[in-house]
Write a protein that holds these residues in place. Structure first.
Motif, PDB file in Angstrom:
ATOM      1  N   GLN A 170      -6.770  14.174   2.012  1.00  0.00           N
ATOM      2  CA  GLN A 170      -8.108  13.723   1.633  1.00  0.00           C
ATOM      3  C   GLN A 170      -8.202  12.203   1.617  1.00  0.00           C
ATOM      4  O   GLN A 170      -9.178  11.624   2.095  1.00  0.00           O
ATOM      5  N   LEU A 171      -7.166  11.549   1.073  1.00  0.00           N
ATOM      6  CA  LEU A 171      -7.178  10.089   1.024  1.00  0.00           C
ATOM      7  C   LEU A 171      -7.074   9.486   2.423  1.00  0.00           C
ATOM      8  O   LEU A 171      -7.780   8.522   2.755  1.00  0.00           O
ATOM      9  N   GLY A 172      -6.213  10.053   3.274  1.00  0.00           N
ATOM     10  CA  GLY A 172      -6.081   9.545   4.626  1.00  0.00           C
ATOM     11  C   GLY A 172      -7.350   9.719   5.441  1.00  0.00           C
ATOM     12  O   GLY A 172      -7.755   8.818   6.180  1.00  0.00           O
ATOM     13  N   THR A 173      -7.993  10.871   5.291  1.00  0.00           N
ATOM     14  CA  THR A 173      -9.261  11.113   5.995  1.00  0.00           C
ATOM     15  C   THR A 173     -10.321  10.136   5.518  1.00  0.00           C
ATOM     16  O   THR A 173     -11.105   9.605   6.326  1.00  0.00           O
ATOM     17  N   TRP A 174     -10.340   9.883   4.222  1.00  0.00           N
ATOM     18  CA  TRP A 174     -11.263   8.884   3.664  1.00  0.00           C
ATOM     19  C   TRP A 174     -10.997   7.506   4.275  1.00  0.00           C
ATOM     20  O   TRP A 174     -11.922   6.791   4.672  1.00  0.00           O
ATOM     21  N   GLY A 175      -9.715   7.125   4.362  1.00  0.00           N
ATOM     22  CA  GLY A 175      -9.370   5.812   4.886  1.00  0.00           C
ATOM     23  C   GLY A 175      -9.738   5.623   6.338  1.00  0.00           C
ATOM     24  O   GLY A 175     -10.191   4.544   6.746  1.00  0.00           O
ATOM     25  N   LEU A 176      -9.558   6.658   7.150  1.00  0.00           N
ATOM     26  CA  LEU A 176      -9.922   6.553   8.559  1.00  0.00           C
ATOM     27  C   LEU A 176     -11.422   6.306   8.727  1.00  0.00           C
ATOM     28  O   LEU A 176     -11.845   5.602   9.648  1.00  0.00           O
ATOM     29  N   ALA A 177     -12.216   6.868   7.827  1.00  0.00           N
ATOM     30  CA  ALA A 177     -13.666   6.716   7.917  1.00  0.00           C
ATOM     31  C   ALA A 177     -14.174   5.474   7.186  1.00  0.00           C
ATOM     32  O   ALA A 177     -14.947   4.683   7.730  1.00  0.00           O
ATOM     33  N   GLN A 178     -13.731   5.281   5.949  1.00  0.00           N
ATOM     34  CA  GLN A 178     -14.302   4.245   5.107  1.00  0.00           C
ATOM     35  C   GLN A 178     -13.652   2.876   5.265  1.00  0.00           C
ATOM     36  O   GLN A 178     -14.290   1.849   4.986  1.00  0.00           O
ATOM     37  N   LEU A 179     -12.402   2.835   5.688  1.00  0.00           N
ATOM     38  CA  LEU A 179     -11.713   1.556   5.871  1.00  0.00           C
ATOM     39  C   LEU A 179     -11.688   1.138   7.343  1.00  0.00           C
ATOM     40  O   LEU A 179     -11.079   0.119   7.684  1.00  0.00           O
ATOM     41  N   SER A 180     -12.319   1.933   8.197  1.00  0.00           N
ATOM     42  CA  SER A 180     -12.299   1.696   9.651  1.00  0.00           C
ATOM     43  C   SER A 180     -10.871   1.581  10.159  1.00  0.00           C
ATOM     44  O   SER A 180     -10.571   0.793  11.064  1.00  0.00           O
ATOM     45  N   ALA A 181      -9.979   2.344   9.560  1.00  0.00           N
ATOM     46  CA  ALA A 181      -8.570   2.317   9.964  1.00  0.00           C
ATOM     47  C   ALA A 181      -8.373   3.176  11.207  1.00  0.00           C
ATOM     48  O   ALA A 181      -8.967   4.248  11.339  1.00  0.00           O
ATOM     49  N   SER A 182      -7.538   2.700  12.094  1.00  0.00           N
ATOM     50  CA  SER A 182      -7.207   3.470  13.295  1.00  0.00           C
ATOM     51  C   SER A 182      -5.787   4.004  13.242  1.00  0.00           C
ATOM     52  O   SER A 182      -5.407   4.850  14.063  1.00  0.00           O
ATOM     53  N   ARG A 183      -5.007   3.531  12.263  1.00  0.00           N
ATOM     54  CA  ARG A 183      -3.607   3.956  12.168  1.00  0.00           C
ATOM     55  C   ARG A 183      -3.183   3.990  10.704  1.00  0.00           C
ATOM     56  O   ARG A 183      -3.253   2.970  10.005  1.00  0.00           O
ATOM     57  N   LEU A 184      -2.791   5.150  10.242  1.00  0.00           N
ATOM     58  CA  LEU A 184      -2.282   5.326   8.891  1.00  0.00           C
ATOM     59  C   LEU A 184      -0.761   5.155   8.910  1.00  0.00           C
ATOM     60  O   LEU A 184      -0.087   5.636   9.810  1.00  0.00           O
ATOM     61  N   VAL A 185      -0.250   4.463   7.904  1.00  0.00           N
ATOM     62  CA  VAL A 185       1.188   4.185   7.829  1.00  0.00           C
ATOM     63  C   VAL A 185       1.712   4.651   6.476  1.00  0.00           C
ATOM     64  O   VAL A 185       1.121   4.357   5.433  1.00  0.00           O
ATOM     65  N   VAL A 186       2.830   5.355   6.502  1.00  0.00           N
ATOM     66  CA  VAL A 186       3.504   5.758   5.275  1.00  0.00           C
ATOM     67  C   VAL A 186       5.002   5.589   5.488  1.00  0.00           C
ATOM     68  O   VAL A 186       5.503   5.759   6.603  1.00  0.00           O
ATOM     69  N   VAL A 187       5.709   5.217   4.435  1.00  0.00           N
ATOM     70  CA  VAL A 187       7.160   5.026   4.497  1.00  0.00           C
ATOM     71  C   VAL A 187       7.809   6.057   3.585  1.00  0.00           C
ATOM     72  O   VAL A 187       7.388   6.235   2.433  1.00  0.00           O
ATOM     73  N   ALA A 188       8.839   6.733   4.084  1.00  0.00           N
ATOM     74  CA  ALA A 188       9.449   7.839   3.340  1.00  0.00           C
ATOM     75  C   ALA A 188      10.965   7.795   3.433  1.00  0.00           C
ATOM     76  O   ALA A 188      11.536   7.329   4.420  1.00  0.00           O
ATOM     77  N   ASP A 189      11.585   8.313   2.395  1.00  0.00           N
ATOM     78  CA  ASP A 189      13.033   8.513   2.375  1.00  0.00           C
ATOM     79  C   ASP A 189      13.358   9.671   3.324  1.00  0.00           C
ATOM     80  O   ASP A 189      12.870  10.791   3.127  1.00  0.00           O
ATOM     81  N   PRO A 190      14.175   9.452   4.362  1.00  0.00           N
ATOM     82  CA  PRO A 190      14.442  10.528   5.322  1.00  0.00           C
ATOM     83  C   PRO A 190      15.188  11.714   4.723  1.00  0.00           C
ATOM     84  O   PRO A 190      15.179  12.804   5.301  1.00  0.00           O
ATOM     85  N   GLY A 191      15.806  11.528   3.556  1.00  0.00           N
ATOM     86  CA  GLY A 191      16.535  12.612   2.937  1.00  0.00           C
ATOM     87  C   GLY A 191      15.766  13.366   1.883  1.00  0.00           C
ATOM     88  O   GLY A 191      16.300  14.303   1.268  1.00  0.00           O
ATOM     89  N   TYR A 192      14.495  13.003   1.687  1.00  0.00           N
ATOM     90  CA  TYR A 192      13.681  13.647   0.644  1.00  0.00           C
ATOM     91  C   TYR A 192      12.662  14.572   1.294  1.00  0.00           C
ATOM     92  O   TYR A 192      12.143  14.284   2.373  1.00  0.00           O
ATOM     93  N   HIS A 193      12.370  15.686   0.628  1.00  0.00           N
ATOM     94  CA  HIS A 193      11.544  16.731   1.245  1.00  0.00           C
ATOM     95  C   HIS A 193      10.128  16.274   1.579  1.00  0.00           C
ATOM     96  O   HIS A 193       9.466  16.876   2.436  1.00  0.00           O
ATOM     97  N   ALA A 194       9.634  15.211   0.937  1.00  0.00           N
ATOM     98  CA  ALA A 194       8.253  14.768   1.184  1.00  0.00           C
ATOM     99  C   ALA A 194       8.027  14.375   2.635  1.00  0.00           C
ATOM    100  O   ALA A 194       6.896  14.451   3.136  1.00  0.00           O
ATOM    101  N   ILE A 195       9.079  13.959   3.330  1.00  0.00           N
ATOM    102  CA  ILE A 195       8.897  13.543   4.717  1.00  0.00           C
ATOM    103  C   ILE A 195       8.405  14.708   5.575  1.00  0.00           C
ATOM    104  O   ILE A 195       7.629  14.511   6.522  1.00  0.00           O
ATOM    105  N   ASP A 196       8.798  15.927   5.248  1.00  0.00           N
ATOM    106  CA  ASP A 196       8.314  17.094   5.993  1.00  0.00           C
ATOM    107  C   ASP A 196       6.823  17.314   5.751  1.00  0.00           C
ATOM    108  O   ASP A 196       6.099  17.764   6.650  1.00  0.00           O
ATOM    109  N   MET A 197       6.362  17.016   4.546  1.00  0.00           N
ATOM    110  CA  MET A 197       4.935  17.125   4.253  1.00  0.00           C
ATOM    111  C   MET A 197       4.133  16.196   5.164  1.00  0.00           C
ATOM    112  O   MET A 197       3.112  16.598   5.750  1.00  0.00           O
TER     113      MET A 197
END
Length: 263
Positions: A215-242
């Motif tokens: 929901q937040l990413g979809t909001w950002g693409l529309a409201q912030l005029s963003a063309s690329r979303l960036v997130v940084v994750a620990d490769p050994g933590y399960h959140a990266i699969d999400m």
């Protein structure tokens, strides 16, 4: 100094929006956050080139010259391949080497389920106070007043960036309690960087972060005029699969070298 690393480029974008001072020394950048001197990655050196064997003590000395009162040590490498030379030299200096994965997306796939929660931007003083409490719920051990102060300062900074129109912080509320939160900030360059995707330990594995990031990413693409979303994750933590399930793809690696105050 042109920043090649997408991870650090968006880190510095957010640091600048938050009022950090960034000084170019040619061979490296000095990032300083006077409002939060104990924030390791708000007070660090970003090195333009990967140091070779035997070079690390010189960079430790340079950090000490720039931050004589700091009890921590933090050095970043402006590269995306995740490689570090002279790991034995770093080990001798009690430095921890962290290699995170930088992921990007220009659109997001919807989550497979929608949890029973209200997901919305933070609006009131009470909303923002809950973010600081959520952050403290993630720590183990007895209450730490220094950590509590750090969380309060970071929350105030995030709120100021959001209220200046550079993004938003969303929360997932269950029975009025904020149990999951994340921020998304942009300077108008087309890049938008996620901040602190956090879920209360008692509410994990329910799909809350999945739904909130979408929901937040979809909001950002529309409201912030963003063309690329960036997130940084620990490769050994399960959140990266999400993130990958939502449509994020691995882009590069980010190298952070740190030594805690107790080392």
């Amino acid at each position: 100094m042109r920043i090649a690393s997408l991870g650090f480029r968006t880190d510095l974008m957010v640091r600048g929006l938050g009022g950090s001072q960034i000084s170019d020394r040619g061979s490296h950048l000095v990032v300083r956050t006077p409002a939060n001197p104990v924030y390791w990655w708000g007070n660090f050196l970003l090195l333009r080139e990967r140091p070779g064997v035997g070079d690390w003590p010189g960079w430790v000395a340079e950090f000490t010259r720039e931050f004589p009162a700091a009890e921590h040590l933090a050095l970043g490498l402006d590269s995306g391949d995740g490689n570090v030379e002279d790991t034995a030299g770093l080990e001798a200096l009690s430095m921890d080497v962290l290699v995170d994965t930088v992921l990007t997306a220009d659109s997001l796939r919807p989550p497979t389920s929608q949890p029973a929660a209200e997901i919305r931007p933070l609006l009131s003083d009470a909303d923002w106070a809950q973010i600081a409490r959520l952050r403290m719920s993630l720590t183990e051990g007895p209450p730490d007043p220094h950590l509590s102060q750090f969380a309060d300062v970071k929350t105030r900074e995030s709120r100021s960036i959001a209220e200046a129109g550079h993004g938003a912080w969303f929360g997932a509320f269950v029975d009025g309690e904020l149990v999951c939160g994340a921020g998304l900030f942009s300077d108008g360059s087309g890049l938008a960087r996620f901040q602190n995707v956090e879920t209360h330990p008692s509410f994990r594995r329910r799909g809350l972060a999945n739904a909130l990031v979408h929901q937040l990413g979809t909001w950002g693409l529309a409201q912030l005029s963003a063309s690329r979303l960036v997130v940084v994750a620990d490769p050994g933590y399960h959140a990266i699969d999400m993130y990958r399930n939502l449509g994020f793809e691995d882009a590069e690696h980010q190298v952070l070298l740190q030594r805690p105050p107790s080392a």
